[in-house]
Write a protein that holds these residues in place. Sequence first.
Motif, PDB file in Angstrom:
ATOM      1  N   MET A  73      -5.612  -6.465  36.239  1.00 19.16           N
ATOM      2  CA  MET A  73      -6.408  -6.408  37.403  1.00 19.16           C
ATOM      3  C   MET A  73      -6.580  -4.898  38.096  1.00 19.16           C
ATOM      4  O   MET A  73      -5.895  -4.337  37.991  1.00 19.16           O
ATOM      5  CB  MET A  73      -6.202  -6.878  38.522  1.00 19.16           C
ATOM      6  CG  MET A  73      -6.626  -6.902  40.162  1.00 19.16           C
ATOM      7  SD  MET A  73      -6.204  -7.385  41.446  1.00 19.16           S
ATOM      8  CE  MET A  73      -5.909  -8.975  41.303  1.00 19.16           C
ATOM      9  N   GLN A  74      -7.545  -4.340  38.088  1.00 16.90           N
ATOM     10  CA  GLN A  74      -8.254  -2.792  37.926  1.00 16.90           C
ATOM     11  C   GLN A  74      -9.023  -2.875  39.544  1.00 16.90           C
ATOM     12  O   GLN A  74     -10.864  -2.978  38.659  1.00 16.90           O
ATOM     13  CB  GLN A  74      -8.778  -2.091  37.606  1.00 16.90           C
ATOM     14  CG  GLN A  74      -7.115  -2.080  36.405  1.00 16.90           C
ATOM     15  CD  GLN A  74      -6.747  -1.598  36.074  1.00 16.90           C
ATOM     16  OE1 GLN A  74      -6.588   0.070  36.648  1.00 16.90           O
ATOM     17  NE2 GLN A  74      -5.167  -2.146  35.874  1.00 16.90           N
ATOM     18  N   ALA A 119     -11.383   0.446  60.229  1.00 14.18           N
ATOM     19  CA  ALA A 119     -11.723   1.516  58.635  1.00 14.18           C
ATOM     20  C   ALA A 119     -10.554   1.483  58.028  1.00 14.18           C
ATOM     21  O   ALA A 119      -9.569   1.951  58.713  1.00 14.18           O
ATOM     22  CB  ALA A 119     -12.333   2.482  59.090  1.00 14.18           C
ATOM     23  N   ILE A 120     -10.848   1.428  56.698  1.00 18.69           N
ATOM     24  CA  ILE A 120      -9.207   1.942  55.600  1.00 18.69           C
ATOM     25  C   ILE A 120      -9.757   1.997  54.269  1.00 18.69           C
ATOM     26  O   ILE A 120     -10.945   1.003  53.698  1.00 18.69           O
ATOM     27  CB  ILE A 120      -8.129   0.357  55.918  1.00 18.69           C
ATOM     28  CG1 ILE A 120      -6.721   1.518  55.375  1.00 18.69           C
ATOM     29  CG2 ILE A 120      -8.998  -0.709  54.923  1.00 18.69           C
ATOM     30  CD1 ILE A 120      -5.771   0.386  55.698  1.00 18.69           C
ATOM     31  N   ALA A 121      -9.377   2.281  53.203  1.00 22.05           N
ATOM     32  CA  ALA A 121     -10.170   2.422  51.778  1.00 22.05           C
ATOM     33  C   ALA A 121      -8.419   1.983  50.922  1.00 22.05           C
ATOM     34  O   ALA A 121      -7.559   1.950  51.621  1.00 22.05           O
ATOM     35  CB  ALA A 121     -10.468   3.376  51.340  1.00 22.05           C
ATOM     36  N   HIS A 122      -8.834   1.178  49.494  1.00 25.64           N
ATOM     37  CA  HIS A 122      -7.764   0.984  49.094  1.00 25.64           C
ATOM     38  C   HIS A 122      -8.246   0.196  47.609  1.00 25.64           C
ATOM     39  O   HIS A 122      -9.666   0.045  47.072  1.00 25.64           O
ATOM     40  CB  HIS A 122      -6.478  -0.356  49.520  1.00 25.64           C
ATOM     41  CG  HIS A 122      -7.194  -1.664  49.646  1.00 25.64           C
ATOM     42  ND1 HIS A 122      -6.330  -2.977  49.539  1.00 25.64           N
ATOM     43  CD2 HIS A 122      -8.978  -2.235  49.748  1.00 25.64           C
ATOM     44  CE1 HIS A 122      -7.469  -3.935  49.615  1.00 25.64           C
ATOM     45  NE2 HIS A 122      -8.579  -3.823  49.867  1.00 25.64           N
ATOM     46  N   SER A 123      -7.669   0.653  47.077  1.00 33.25           N
ATOM     47  CA  SER A 123      -7.290   0.194  45.519  1.00 33.25           C
ATOM     48  C   SER A 123      -6.145  -1.175  45.059  1.00 33.25           C
ATOM     49  O   SER A 123      -5.501  -1.171  46.058  1.00 33.25           O
ATOM     50  CB  SER A 123      -7.312   1.068  44.625  1.00 33.25           C
ATOM     51  OG  SER A 123      -5.852   1.333  44.460  1.00 33.25           O
ATOM     52  N   GLU A 124      -6.287  -1.991  44.298  1.00 31.97           N
ATOM     53  CA  GLU A 124      -5.374  -2.587  43.359  1.00 31.97           C
ATOM     54  C   GLU A 124      -5.517  -3.010  41.894  1.00 31.97           C
ATOM     55  O   GLU A 124      -6.772  -2.535  41.600  1.00 31.97           O
ATOM     56  CB  GLU A 124      -5.954  -4.485  44.346  1.00 31.97           C
ATOM     57  CG  GLU A 124      -5.323  -4.427  45.660  1.00 31.97           C
ATOM     58  CD  GLU A 124      -5.629  -5.435  46.847  1.00 31.97           C
ATOM     59  OE1 GLU A 124      -7.688  -5.924  46.327  1.00 31.97           O
ATOM     60  OE2 GLU A 124      -5.966  -6.447  46.696  1.00 31.97           O
ATOM     61  N   GLU A 125      -4.236  -2.632  41.155  1.00 31.00           N
ATOM     62  CA  GLU A 125      -4.018  -2.830  39.864  1.00 31.00           C
ATOM     63  C   GLU A 125      -2.824  -3.599  39.294  1.00 31.00           C
ATOM     64  O   GLU A 125      -2.039  -3.141  39.944  1.00 31.00           O
ATOM     65  CB  GLU A 125      -3.993  -1.121  39.465  1.00 31.00           C
ATOM     66  CG  GLU A 125      -3.226  -0.839  40.009  1.00 31.00           C
ATOM     67  CD  GLU A 125      -3.112   0.863  39.883  1.00 31.00           C
ATOM     68  OE1 GLU A 125      -3.015   1.633  38.657  1.00 31.00           O
ATOM     69  OE2 GLU A 125      -3.648   2.056  41.498  1.00 31.00           O
ATOM     70  N   SER A 126      -3.116  -4.252  38.214  1.00 27.92           N
ATOM     71  CA  SER A 126      -2.252  -4.610  37.500  1.00 27.92           C
ATOM     72  C   SER A 126      -1.350  -3.252  37.095  1.00 27.92           C
ATOM     73  O   SER A 126      -1.191  -2.132  36.630  1.00 27.92           O
ATOM     74  CB  SER A 126      -2.031  -5.265  36.550  1.00 27.92           C
ATOM     75  OG  SER A 126      -2.974  -6.485  36.231  1.00 27.92           O
ATOM     76  N   PRO A 127       0.083  -3.634  37.864  1.00 29.84           N
ATOM     77  CA  PRO A 127       0.737  -1.740  37.151  1.00 29.84           C
ATOM     78  C   PRO A 127       1.237  -1.841  35.511  1.00 29.84           C
ATOM     79  O   PRO A 127       1.014  -2.758  34.667  1.00 29.84           O
ATOM     80  CB  PRO A 127       2.616  -1.915  37.667  1.00 29.84           C
ATOM     81  CG  PRO A 127       2.192  -3.533  38.028  1.00 29.84           C
ATOM     82  CD  PRO A 127       1.169  -4.610  38.358  1.00 29.84           C
ATOM     83  N   GLY A 298      -4.345   8.730  43.701  1.00 30.07           N
ATOM     84  CA  GLY A 298      -3.401   8.438  42.463  1.00 30.07           C
ATOM     85  C   GLY A 298      -4.212   7.347  41.332  1.00 30.07           C
ATOM     86  O   GLY A 298      -3.631   6.906  40.565  1.00 30.07           O
ATOM     87  N   TYR A 299      -5.169   6.476  42.186  1.00 29.54           N
ATOM     88  CA  TYR A 299      -6.176   5.696  41.468  1.00 29.54           C
ATOM     89  C   TYR A 299      -6.643   6.542  39.657  1.00 29.54           C
ATOM     90  O   TYR A 299      -7.426   7.235  40.919  1.00 29.54           O
ATOM     91  CB  TYR A 299      -6.936   4.844  42.316  1.00 29.54           C
ATOM     92  CG  TYR A 299      -7.309   4.247  41.439  1.00 29.54           C
ATOM     93  CD1 TYR A 299      -6.900   2.529  41.363  1.00 29.54           C
ATOM     94  CD2 TYR A 299      -8.465   4.080  40.690  1.00 29.54           C
ATOM     95  CE1 TYR A 299      -7.064   1.407  40.208  1.00 29.54           C
ATOM     96  CE2 TYR A 299      -8.784   3.061  40.030  1.00 29.54           C
ATOM     97  CZ  TYR A 299      -8.670   1.838  39.703  1.00 29.54           C
ATOM     98  OH  TYR A 299      -9.412   0.756  38.949  1.00 29.54           O
ATOM     99  N   GLU A 300      -6.450   6.171  38.890  1.00 33.36           N
ATOM    100  CA  GLU A 300      -7.383   6.648  38.032  1.00 33.36           C
ATOM    101  C   GLU A 300      -8.564   5.935  37.600  1.00 33.36           C
ATOM    102  O   GLU A 300      -8.650   4.585  37.275  1.00 33.36           O
ATOM    103  CB  GLU A 300      -6.610   6.548  37.192  1.00 33.36           C
ATOM    104  CG  GLU A 300      -5.266   7.133  36.591  1.00 33.36           C
ATOM    105  CD  GLU A 300      -4.830   7.040  35.346  1.00 33.36           C
ATOM    106  OE1 GLU A 300      -4.867   6.706  34.545  1.00 33.36           O
ATOM    107  OE2 GLU A 300      -3.127   7.034  35.748  1.00 33.36           O
ATOM    108  N   GLY A 301      -9.298   6.779  38.553  1.00 34.26           N
ATOM    109  CA  GLY A 301     -10.872   6.064  38.131  1.00 34.26           C
ATOM    110  C   GLY A 301     -11.781   5.913  39.265  1.00 34.26           C
ATOM    111  O   GLY A 301     -10.846   6.899  39.934  1.00 34.26           O
ATOM    112  N   PRO A 302     -13.015   6.570  39.274  1.00 34.46           N
ATOM    113  CA  PRO A 302     -13.824   6.592  40.335  1.00 34.46           C
ATOM    114  C   PRO A 302     -13.411   5.441  41.256  1.00 34.46           C
ATOM    115  O   PRO A 302     -12.969   4.132  40.741  1.00 34.46           O
ATOM    116  CB  PRO A 302     -15.660   6.454  39.605  1.00 34.46           C
ATOM    117  CG  PRO A 302     -15.317   5.338  38.232  1.00 34.46           C
ATOM    118  CD  PRO A 302     -13.968   5.945  37.892  1.00 34.46           C
TER     119      PRO A 302
END
Length: 317
Positions: A73-74, A119-127, A298-302
């Motif tokens: 997941m990215q 309002a909030i922003a977040h990212s979710e990724e597989s470690p 800390g999220y790598e990428g746009p």
Amino acid sequence: MSNLDMKPPVAACGGRADVTAEPVREVLEARHMPLGESTVVRRLLPNLGRRMVGAWCFVDHYGPDDIAGEPGMQVPPHPHTGLQTVSWLHEGEVLHRDSLGSLQTVRPRELGLMTAGRAIAHSEESPRDHSRLLHGAQLWVALPDAHRATAPAFEHHAELPHVAGGGLSATVILGELAGAASPGTTYTPIVGADVTLAAGTEARLPVEPDYEYAALAMSGEAEVDGLRLAPESMVYLGCGRTELPLRADVDSSLMLLGGEPFAERIVMWWNFVGRHHDEIDRARTEWMSGTGFGEVHGYEGPRLEAPPLPPTPLKPR
Ligand code: MN
């Protein structure tokens, strides 16, 4: 997780017109939606036949997917307003980052609960060192008008109450079930539970007659009020029940979602829940201009760009 659809449909939801006062069994089939480059999710809500169940307004089921040697997941940084997100896993891990500075790995049967509020922003990724399998659900809860401008917050609850007996075991994710209450913050009368049925189980789960309910099949094949339910589908159960008969011939699991019918009309577009077009337009403009939502570090990428608004004004119905 995010709605990554670049032409997100407008969902006008809420209001009691669609609520069934009596018990029913309405099967809702999943639509397959791409999420990023390699993942496909099953979208159960909003559905052609049903937009909400209580305040639950969005349900995606994904996996189990073998992501060995893959990024998994990215989901890049993206905004939310007017809702809560529930991250729920059966297998794997999701690393959550948000604009409040939260950094949290969510693991199977732990609650990751993000209240977007205004309002909030977040990212979710597989470690990076993730497990082989990824299996879970992403759900959104609409906030009522009185609380939808509340301050954003993130909660992680690793310990959740259980209800067990006769081959049935349920984890209470949100709200209360059979006297066991989740510590997760809620803003409307609502319940979410993860129900596991061992092969050969027959059980009756006590439920609230004033709530409408739906059950989402996560694995196996359970019978919900006599209806066989397998992954790819959800059954809407209406209101007016005091108990829900469940049985399974094979090991099975499902998510039970319910709540008081959500009386307010809402407009849902992309990752925003609002009440009218201008508000959604303003949230979109703020996200695109980099104001109002804060930064996810800390999220790598746009970060994700918002799709264009549809040419005709968004209208709640
Ligand atoms: Mn999201």
